[in-house]
Design a protein around this motif. Structure first.
Motif, PDB file in Angstrom:
ATOM      1  N   ALA A 144      -8.578  -3.049   9.264  1.00  0.00           N
ATOM      2  CA  ALA A 144      -8.622  -2.006  10.283  1.00  0.00           C
ATOM      3  C   ALA A 144      -9.146  -0.681   9.732  1.00  0.00           C
ATOM      4  O   ALA A 144      -8.908   0.372  10.314  1.00  0.00           O
ATOM      5  N   THR A 145      -9.862  -0.732   8.604  1.00  0.00           N
ATOM      6  CA  THR A 145     -10.427   0.497   8.039  1.00  0.00           C
ATOM      7  C   THR A 145     -11.942   0.378   7.914  1.00  0.00           C
ATOM      8  O   THR A 145     -12.487  -0.734   7.899  1.00  0.00           O
ATOM      9  N   PRO A 146     -12.620   1.504   7.752  1.00  0.00           N
ATOM     10  CA  PRO A 146     -14.072   1.476   7.535  1.00  0.00           C
ATOM     11  C   PRO A 146     -14.443   1.433   6.063  1.00  0.00           C
ATOM     12  O   PRO A 146     -15.619   1.508   5.725  1.00  0.00           O
ATOM     13  N   TYR A 147     -13.446   1.316   5.171  1.00  0.00           N
ATOM     14  CA  TYR A 147     -13.688   1.498   3.744  1.00  0.00           C
ATOM     15  C   TYR A 147     -13.997   0.181   3.033  1.00  0.00           C
ATOM     16  O   TYR A 147     -13.511  -0.882   3.413  1.00  0.00           O
ATOM     17  N   SER A 148     -14.768   0.295   1.976  1.00  0.00           N
ATOM     18  CA  SER A 148     -15.025  -0.815   1.059  1.00  0.00           C
ATOM     19  C   SER A 148     -14.928  -0.253  -0.355  1.00  0.00           C
ATOM     20  O   SER A 148     -15.762   0.561  -0.764  1.00  0.00           O
ATOM     21  N   VAL A 149     -13.887  -0.671  -1.071  1.00  0.00           N
ATOM     22  CA  VAL A 149     -13.657  -0.174  -2.431  1.00  0.00           C
ATOM     23  C   VAL A 149     -14.083  -1.256  -3.418  1.00  0.00           C
ATOM     24  O   VAL A 149     -13.564  -2.375  -3.392  1.00  0.00           O
ATOM     25  N   ALA A 189       3.041  -5.169  -0.082  1.00  0.00           N
ATOM     26  CA  ALA A 189       3.892  -4.434   0.860  1.00  0.00           C
ATOM     27  C   ALA A 189       4.005  -2.967   0.461  1.00  0.00           C
ATOM     28  O   ALA A 189       3.946  -2.061   1.310  1.00  0.00           O
ATOM     29  N   ILE A 190       4.151  -2.723  -0.829  1.00  0.00           N
ATOM     30  CA  ILE A 190       4.244  -1.338  -1.295  1.00  0.00           C
ATOM     31  C   ILE A 190       2.895  -0.641  -1.150  1.00  0.00           C
ATOM     32  O   ILE A 190       2.832   0.567  -0.863  1.00  0.00           O
ATOM     33  N   ASP A 191       1.812  -1.378  -1.298  1.00  0.00           N
ATOM     34  CA  ASP A 191       0.492  -0.803  -1.017  1.00  0.00           C
ATOM     35  C   ASP A 191       0.432  -0.317   0.429  1.00  0.00           C
ATOM     36  O   ASP A 191      -0.055   0.787   0.711  1.00  0.00           O
ATOM     37  N   ALA A 192       0.947  -1.124   1.347  1.00  0.00           N
ATOM     38  CA  ALA A 192       0.968  -0.714   2.752  1.00  0.00           C
ATOM     39  C   ALA A 192       1.787   0.558   2.936  1.00  0.00           C
ATOM     40  O   ALA A 192       1.380   1.480   3.654  1.00  0.00           O
ATOM     41  N   PHE A 193       2.952   0.607   2.274  1.00  0.00           N
ATOM     42  CA  PHE A 193       3.786   1.813   2.385  1.00  0.00           C
ATOM     43  C   PHE A 193       3.038   3.033   1.855  1.00  0.00           C
ATOM     44  O   PHE A 193       3.102   4.120   2.454  1.00  0.00           O
ATOM     45  N   THR A 194       2.328   2.875   0.742  1.00  0.00           N
ATOM     46  CA  THR A 194       1.617   4.029   0.184  1.00  0.00           C
ATOM     47  C   THR A 194       0.503   4.501   1.111  1.00  0.00           C
ATOM     48  O   THR A 194       0.217   5.700   1.185  1.00  0.00           O
ATOM     49  N   HIS A 195      -0.133   3.571   1.819  1.00  0.00           N
ATOM     50  CA  HIS A 195      -1.122   3.986   2.823  1.00  0.00           C
ATOM     51  C   HIS A 195      -0.446   4.803   3.921  1.00  0.00           C
ATOM     52  O   HIS A 195      -0.947   5.861   4.329  1.00  0.00           O
ATOM     53  N   LEU A 196       0.676   4.278   4.423  1.00  0.00           N
ATOM     54  CA  LEU A 196       1.405   5.000   5.461  1.00  0.00           C
ATOM     55  C   LEU A 196       1.778   6.405   4.998  1.00  0.00           C
ATOM     56  O   LEU A 196       1.585   7.387   5.722  1.00  0.00           O
ATOM     57  N   ALA A 197       2.314   6.500   3.769  1.00  0.00           N
ATOM     58  CA  ALA A 197       2.801   7.780   3.272  1.00  0.00           C
ATOM     59  C   ALA A 197       1.654   8.755   3.013  1.00  0.00           C
ATOM     60  O   ALA A 197       1.737   9.938   3.378  1.00  0.00           O
ATOM     61  N   ILE A 207      -1.244  13.949  15.374  1.00  0.00           N
ATOM     62  CA  ILE A 207      -0.185  13.285  16.118  1.00  0.00           C
ATOM     63  C   ILE A 207      -0.483  11.798  16.280  1.00  0.00           C
ATOM     64  O   ILE A 207       0.415  10.960  16.219  1.00  0.00           O
ATOM     65  N   MET A 208      -1.752  11.432  16.414  1.00  0.00           N
ATOM     66  CA  MET A 208      -2.103  10.021  16.576  1.00  0.00           C
ATOM     67  C   MET A 208      -1.845   9.243  15.289  1.00  0.00           C
ATOM     68  O   MET A 208      -1.254   8.156  15.312  1.00  0.00           O
ATOM     69  N   SER A 209      -2.279   9.778  14.169  1.00  0.00           N
ATOM     70  CA  SER A 209      -2.046   9.072  12.907  1.00  0.00           C
ATOM     71  C   SER A 209      -0.559   9.048  12.569  1.00  0.00           C
ATOM     72  O   SER A 209      -0.048   8.061  12.015  1.00  0.00           O
ATOM     73  N   ASP A 210       0.161  10.113  12.912  1.00  0.00           N
ATOM     74  CA  ASP A 210       1.593  10.156  12.622  1.00  0.00           C
ATOM     75  C   ASP A 210       2.372   9.132  13.452  1.00  0.00           C
ATOM     76  O   ASP A 210       3.362   8.563  12.976  1.00  0.00           O
ATOM     77  N   VAL A 211       1.958   8.905  14.683  1.00  0.00           N
ATOM     78  CA  VAL A 211       2.605   7.879  15.509  1.00  0.00           C
ATOM     79  C   VAL A 211       2.502   6.507  14.826  1.00  0.00           C
ATOM     80  O   VAL A 211       3.477   5.747  14.759  1.00  0.00           O
ATOM     81  N   LEU A 212       1.307   6.191  14.327  1.00  0.00           N
ATOM     82  CA  LEU A 212       1.103   4.921  13.635  1.00  0.00           C
ATOM     83  C   LEU A 212       1.970   4.847  12.377  1.00  0.00           C
ATOM     84  O   LEU A 212       2.619   3.827  12.109  1.00  0.00           O
ATOM     85  N   ALA A 213       1.974   5.934  11.614  1.00  0.00           N
ATOM     86  CA  ALA A 213       2.727   5.956  10.359  1.00  0.00           C
ATOM     87  C   ALA A 213       4.221   5.787  10.605  1.00  0.00           C
ATOM     88  O   ALA A 213       4.896   5.018   9.903  1.00  0.00           O
ATOM     89  N   GLU A 214       4.748   6.491  11.575  1.00  0.00           N
ATOM     90  CA  GLU A 214       6.196   6.472  11.779  1.00  0.00           C
ATOM     91  C   GLU A 214       6.684   5.093  12.218  1.00  0.00           C
ATOM     92  O   GLU A 214       7.753   4.646  11.800  1.00  0.00           O
ATOM     93  N   LEU A 246      -1.166  -1.190  10.843  1.00  0.00           N
ATOM     94  CA  LEU A 246      -0.951   0.176  11.336  1.00  0.00           C
ATOM     95  C   LEU A 246      -1.345   1.193  10.271  1.00  0.00           C
ATOM     96  O   LEU A 246      -1.951   2.229  10.581  1.00  0.00           O
ATOM     97  N   ALA A 247      -1.014   0.884   9.018  1.00  0.00           N
ATOM     98  CA  ALA A 247      -1.391   1.784   7.921  1.00  0.00           C
ATOM     99  C   ALA A 247      -2.905   1.867   7.782  1.00  0.00           C
ATOM    100  O   ALA A 247      -3.461   2.949   7.536  1.00  0.00           O
ATOM    101  N   GLY A 248      -3.587   0.731   7.928  1.00  0.00           N
ATOM    102  CA  GLY A 248      -5.037   0.746   7.895  1.00  0.00           C
ATOM    103  C   GLY A 248      -5.615   1.592   9.018  1.00  0.00           C
ATOM    104  O   GLY A 248      -6.557   2.380   8.806  1.00  0.00           O
ATOM    105  N   MET A 249      -5.066   1.440  10.227  1.00  0.00           N
ATOM    106  CA  MET A 249      -5.519   2.254  11.352  1.00  0.00           C
ATOM    107  C   MET A 249      -5.297   3.740  11.079  1.00  0.00           C
ATOM    108  O   MET A 249      -6.130   4.587  11.432  1.00  0.00           O
ATOM    109  N   GLU A 250      -4.179   4.047  10.434  1.00  0.00           N
ATOM    110  CA  GLU A 250      -3.858   5.446  10.125  1.00  0.00           C
ATOM    111  C   GLU A 250      -4.826   6.027   9.100  1.00  0.00           C
ATOM    112  O   GLU A 250      -5.426   7.082   9.331  1.00  0.00           O
ATOM    113  N   ILE A 251      -4.996   5.339   7.954  1.00  0.00           N
ATOM    114  CA  ILE A 251      -5.844   5.930   6.904  1.00  0.00           C
ATOM    115  C   ILE A 251      -7.322   5.870   7.265  1.00  0.00           C
ATOM    116  O   ILE A 251      -8.139   6.562   6.637  1.00  0.00           O
ATOM    117  N   SER A 252      -7.675   5.067   8.285  1.00  0.00           N
ATOM    118  CA  SER A 252      -9.062   5.127   8.760  1.00  0.00           C
ATOM    119  C   SER A 252      -9.363   6.491   9.353  1.00  0.00           C
ATOM    120  O   SER A 252     -10.523   6.907   9.437  1.00  0.00           O
TER     121      SER A 252
END
Length: 365
Positions: A144-149, A189-197, A207-214, A246-252
């Motif tokens: 759900a992100t536009p990134y390629s690392v 799982a912790i990677d996902a948490f770090t994206h959220l945080a 507010i949109m990204s925070d809704v996803l994160a919370e 959700l974290a991917g959507m947020e950090i996008s």
């Protein structure tokens, strides 16, 4: 006043057998598919079989490139393209964790533009052929992100290639994560948490990204006990997969911040898995914040009492014995101070001493 710009072009479909149940959606992308995946896990967990079944049901021809390694390199991406460039590939099916999905996004750009992998780093605003994704870990959110690392061995680091490549469809089926070794389940799982945080504690948050994160924090918190007790149900795995997406959507929308930039040398030089590299930095990272109001809310939503507790939880789960020398800390700190993008995303001013203190926190037990 609310002020934000939100864009999420990826269609997300979740549920058991969602790939085969929605095979009709594949037809719109063309007649020939390149499957990009890793060496073995997609064959074991059933995701590759399901993707092939869906393609064959729609009479779509396909080829398989199954040589994506962990932390895929520019060289691997180029090999995937060169070995299949004579075929009329219309779209890419990415199957696996973040490595497979990130590699597949880059391969899609090579098929559209017929350039070298290294040119992806310098030519801006490239478009690729369509990418569909099947994540088989719950952590990276790359579906759900536009990134390629990718790994750049010439510069001895991992880097986002700087292009925008959202998958067209993400198929989320948590059954593919059932047979993951527990240490991979934990690290992702912790990677996902770090994206959220890092999206939440970010200069670009809205507010949109925070809704996803919370919502993601709450889902992660509901799974901490199962992660600690090594007894995840399919419902737990569905929560972790949804939290990851959700974290991917947020950090996008926001990008990541300090721990991701600081974790890259731990992965490249020390061989620490990506999610683990981020997680072992977290107690130190959260401790450098002066304004901790959002940290308090984040931890409360996850059912965590404070920064010391999250440090203890992550140490217990990750079991990482890494120790850094003062010379390594100095070198990694100087490199991080050159990472303008990650520094810019952090909402407060950080100093050289702040970065060094985060690295030193790894050595505390």
């Amino acid at each position: 006043m609310f002020n934000f710009n939100y864009h999420m072009p990826t269609k997300i479909i979740m549920g058991p057998d969602c790939v085969k149940k929605n095979s009709r959606l594949l037809r719109q992308f063309g007649d020939f598919c390149l499957i990009v995946t890793g060496h073995g896990s997609s064959k074991i967990n059933g995701s590759l079989e399901d993707a092939i079944s869906a393609l064959e049901h729609e009479d779509i021809r396909y080829r398989i490139f199954d040589e994506v390694e962990e932390n895929p390199s520019l060289e691997t991406v180029e090999k995937a393209f060169l070995e299949n460039s004579v075929h009329p590939v219309d779209f890419i099916f990415a199957i696996g964790g973040g490595s497979a999905m990130d590699a597949a996004k880059a391969v899609s750009l090579l098929f559209r533009n017929r350039i070298s992998a290294r040119e992806l780093l310098s030519i801006k605003n490239l478009k690729g052929i369509p990418v569909l994704s099947i994540p088989t870990t719950a952590g990276t959110g790359s579906e759900a992100t536009p990134y390629s690392v990718l790994t750049d061995h010439q510069e001895s680091t991992k880097k986002n290639i700087g292009q925008v490549i959202f998958p067209d469809i993400a198929f989320l089926d948590a059954r593919y994560t059932i047979n993951l070794p527990h240490h991979i389940t934990v690290s992702t799982a912790i990677d996902a948490f770090t994206h959220l945080a890092e999206g939440y504690l970010n200069r670009n948050s809205s507010i949109m990204s925070d809704v996803l994160a919370e919502k993601g924090f709450s889902l992660f918190g509901e799974c901490i006990g199962a992660l600690r007790n090594v007894c995840l149900t399919i419902q737990d795995r569905e929560k972790l997969m949804l939290a990851s997406t959700l974290a991917g959507m947020e950090i996008s929308q926001t990008g990541t911040s300090l721990p991701h930039g600081m974790g890259y040398p731990l992965t490249y030089f020390k061989g620490v898995p990506h999610g683990t590299a981020n997680g072992i930095l977290y107690e130190g990272y959260l401790s450098v914040f002066k304004d901790r109001r959002k940290i308090d809310r984040m931890l409360s939503l996850a059912g965590i009492s404070g920064i010391p507790e999250i440090g203890n939880i992550f140490r217990e789960l990750l079991k990482c014995e890494l120790v850094l020398s003062e010379e390594e800390i100095a070198e990694y700190t100087e490199n991080m101070l050159c990472n303008d993008q990650k520094l810019k995303n952090h909402p407060e001013h950080v100093t050289r001493d702040d970065i060094a203190s985060i690295y030193r926190s790894i050595n505390r037990r």
